[in-house]
Scaffold this motif. Structure first.
Motif, PDB file in Angstrom:
ATOM      1  N   MET A 274       0.828  -1.198   0.000  1.00  0.00           N
ATOM      2  CA  MET A 274       0.000   0.000   0.000  1.00  0.00           C
ATOM      3  C   MET A 274       0.872   1.262   0.000  1.00  0.00           C
ATOM      4  O   MET A 274       1.926   1.298   0.639  1.00  0.00           O
ATOM      5  N   LYS A 275       0.383   2.264  -0.747  1.00  0.00           N
ATOM      6  CA  LYS A 275       1.001   3.589  -0.746  1.00  0.00           C
ATOM      7  C   LYS A 275       0.016   4.563  -1.379  1.00  0.00           C
ATOM      8  O   LYS A 275      -0.575   4.260  -2.424  1.00  0.00           O
ATOM      9  N   ASP A 276      -0.149   5.718  -0.748  1.00  0.00           N
ATOM     10  CA  ASP A 276      -0.952   6.807  -1.303  1.00  0.00           C
ATOM     11  C   ASP A 276      -2.328   6.371  -1.793  1.00  0.00           C
ATOM     12  O   ASP A 276      -2.786   6.778  -2.857  1.00  0.00           O
ATOM     13  N   GLY A 277      -2.990   5.505  -1.044  1.00  0.00           N
ATOM     14  CA  GLY A 277      -4.334   5.074  -1.409  1.00  0.00           C
ATOM     15  C   GLY A 277      -4.397   3.926  -2.402  1.00  0.00           C
ATOM     16  O   GLY A 277      -5.447   3.354  -2.625  1.00  0.00           O
ATOM     17  N   GLY A 278      -3.275   3.585  -3.013  1.00  0.00           N
ATOM     18  CA  GLY A 278      -3.226   2.425  -3.906  1.00  0.00           C
ATOM     19  C   GLY A 278      -2.897   1.186  -3.091  1.00  0.00           C
ATOM     20  O   GLY A 278      -2.181   1.261  -2.096  1.00  0.00           O
ATOM     21  N   GLU A 279      -3.430   0.057  -3.515  1.00  0.00           N
ATOM     22  CA  GLU A 279      -3.152  -1.189  -2.805  1.00  0.00           C
ATOM     23  C   GLU A 279      -3.117  -2.347  -3.787  1.00  0.00           C
ATOM     24  O   GLU A 279      -3.832  -2.354  -4.784  1.00  0.00           O
ATOM     25  N   ALA A 280      -2.271  -3.326  -3.468  1.00  0.00           N
ATOM     26  CA  ALA A 280      -2.180  -4.535  -4.278  1.00  0.00           C
ATOM     27  C   ALA A 280      -1.993  -5.726  -3.345  1.00  0.00           C
ATOM     28  O   ALA A 280      -1.529  -5.586  -2.211  1.00  0.00           O
ATOM     29  N   LYS A 281      -2.370  -6.882  -3.856  1.00  0.00           N
ATOM     30  CA  LYS A 281      -2.162  -8.143  -3.146  1.00  0.00           C
ATOM     31  C   LYS A 281      -1.417  -9.068  -4.093  1.00  0.00           C
ATOM     32  O   LYS A 281      -1.817  -9.234  -5.246  1.00  0.00           O
ATOM     33  N   PHE A 282      -0.321  -9.636  -3.593  1.00  0.00           N
ATOM     34  CA  PHE A 282       0.493 -10.553  -4.384  1.00  0.00           C
ATOM     35  C   PHE A 282       0.572 -11.911  -3.699  1.00  0.00           C
ATOM     36  O   PHE A 282       0.803 -11.991  -2.494  1.00  0.00           O
TER      37      PHE A 282
ATOM     38  N   SER B 176      -5.316  -5.499  -7.673  1.00  0.00           N
ATOM     39  CA  SER B 176      -4.761  -4.185  -7.349  1.00  0.00           C
ATOM     40  C   SER B 176      -5.742  -3.095  -7.730  1.00  0.00           C
ATOM     41  O   SER B 176      -6.632  -3.303  -8.559  1.00  0.00           O
ATOM     42  N   HIS B 177      -5.551  -1.945  -7.133  1.00  0.00           N
ATOM     43  CA  HIS B 177      -6.260  -0.736  -7.544  1.00  0.00           C
ATOM     44  C   HIS B 177      -5.378   0.450  -7.176  1.00  0.00           C
ATOM     45  O   HIS B 177      -4.707   0.464  -6.153  1.00  0.00           O
ATOM     46  N   GLY B 178      -5.317   1.393  -8.102  1.00  0.00           N
ATOM     47  CA  GLY B 178      -4.574   2.612  -7.852  1.00  0.00           C
ATOM     48  C   GLY B 178      -3.069   2.525  -8.003  1.00  0.00           C
ATOM     49  O   GLY B 178      -2.356   3.432  -7.582  1.00  0.00           O
ATOM     50  N   ILE B 179      -2.570   1.435  -8.593  1.00  0.00           N
ATOM     51  CA  ILE B 179      -1.130   1.288  -8.830  1.00  0.00           C
ATOM     52  C   ILE B 179      -0.953   0.900 -10.292  1.00  0.00           C
ATOM     53  O   ILE B 179      -1.565  -0.055 -10.767  1.00  0.00           O
ATOM     54  N   ASP B 180      -0.090   1.630 -10.995  1.00  0.00           N
ATOM     55  CA  ASP B 180       0.083   1.389 -12.428  1.00  0.00           C
ATOM     56  C   ASP B 180       0.872   0.109 -12.703  1.00  0.00           C
ATOM     57  O   ASP B 180       1.566  -0.414 -11.838  1.00  0.00           O
ATOM     58  N   ALA B 181       0.751  -0.386 -13.934  1.00  0.00           N
ATOM     59  CA  ALA B 181       1.350  -1.665 -14.334  1.00  0.00           C
ATOM     60  C   ALA B 181       2.870  -1.678 -14.167  1.00  0.00           C
ATOM     61  O   ALA B 181       3.435  -2.682 -13.728  1.00  0.00           O
ATOM     62  N   ARG B 182       3.518  -0.600 -14.498  1.00  0.00           N
ATOM     63  CA  ARG B 182       4.987  -0.549 -14.376  1.00  0.00           C
ATOM     64  C   ARG B 182       5.404  -0.701 -12.914  1.00  0.00           C
ATOM     65  O   ARG B 182       6.341  -1.435 -12.594  1.00  0.00           O
ATOM     66  N   THR B 183       4.695  -0.030 -12.026  1.00  0.00           N
ATOM     67  CA  THR B 183       5.008  -0.116 -10.603  1.00  0.00           C
ATOM     68  C   THR B 183       4.695  -1.502 -10.067  1.00  0.00           C
ATOM     69  O   THR B 183       5.455  -2.049  -9.259  1.00  0.00           O
TER      70      THR B 183
END
Length: 89
Positions: free
Chosen positions: A39-47, A57-64
């Motif tokens: 999580m960072k700046d409102g974006g979150e992902a689960k791996f 994920s939501h709020g995190i771009d593909a490159r990141t």
């Protein structure tokens, strides 16, 4: 319980470039396989960790997301140890 927010601890495993890598203490019953949330700046992902792959994920771009997956792959042993310590596996 309507209107009551339940709170579960979210132990931080590590931080990288402003991203927080963590677990939710309530990870389902039965518990899902080893995974980590980021999580960072409102974006979150689960791996998923074995093998490293994006669950959602939501709020995190593909490159990141690709970069975060690389970080997780490089620190898999650390994540596994933290998981076992936290969940007692």
């Amino acid at each position: 319980m309507r209107g009551v927010a339940l709170s579960y601890p979210m132990p931080t495993v590590f931080r990288f470039d402003g991203y927080r890598f963590f677990f939710y203490s309530n990870e389902g019953d039965p518990r899902e396989p080893v995974h980590i949330h980021v999580m960072k700046d409102g974006g979150e992902a689960k791996f998923w960790v074995h093998p490293v792959s994006l669950s959602r994920s939501h709020g995190i771009d593909a490159r990141t997301l690709k970069r975060l997956a690389w970080v997780i792959a490089a620190r898999t042993e650390e994540i596994d140890e933290a998981w076992d310590e936290h969940f007692g596996d």
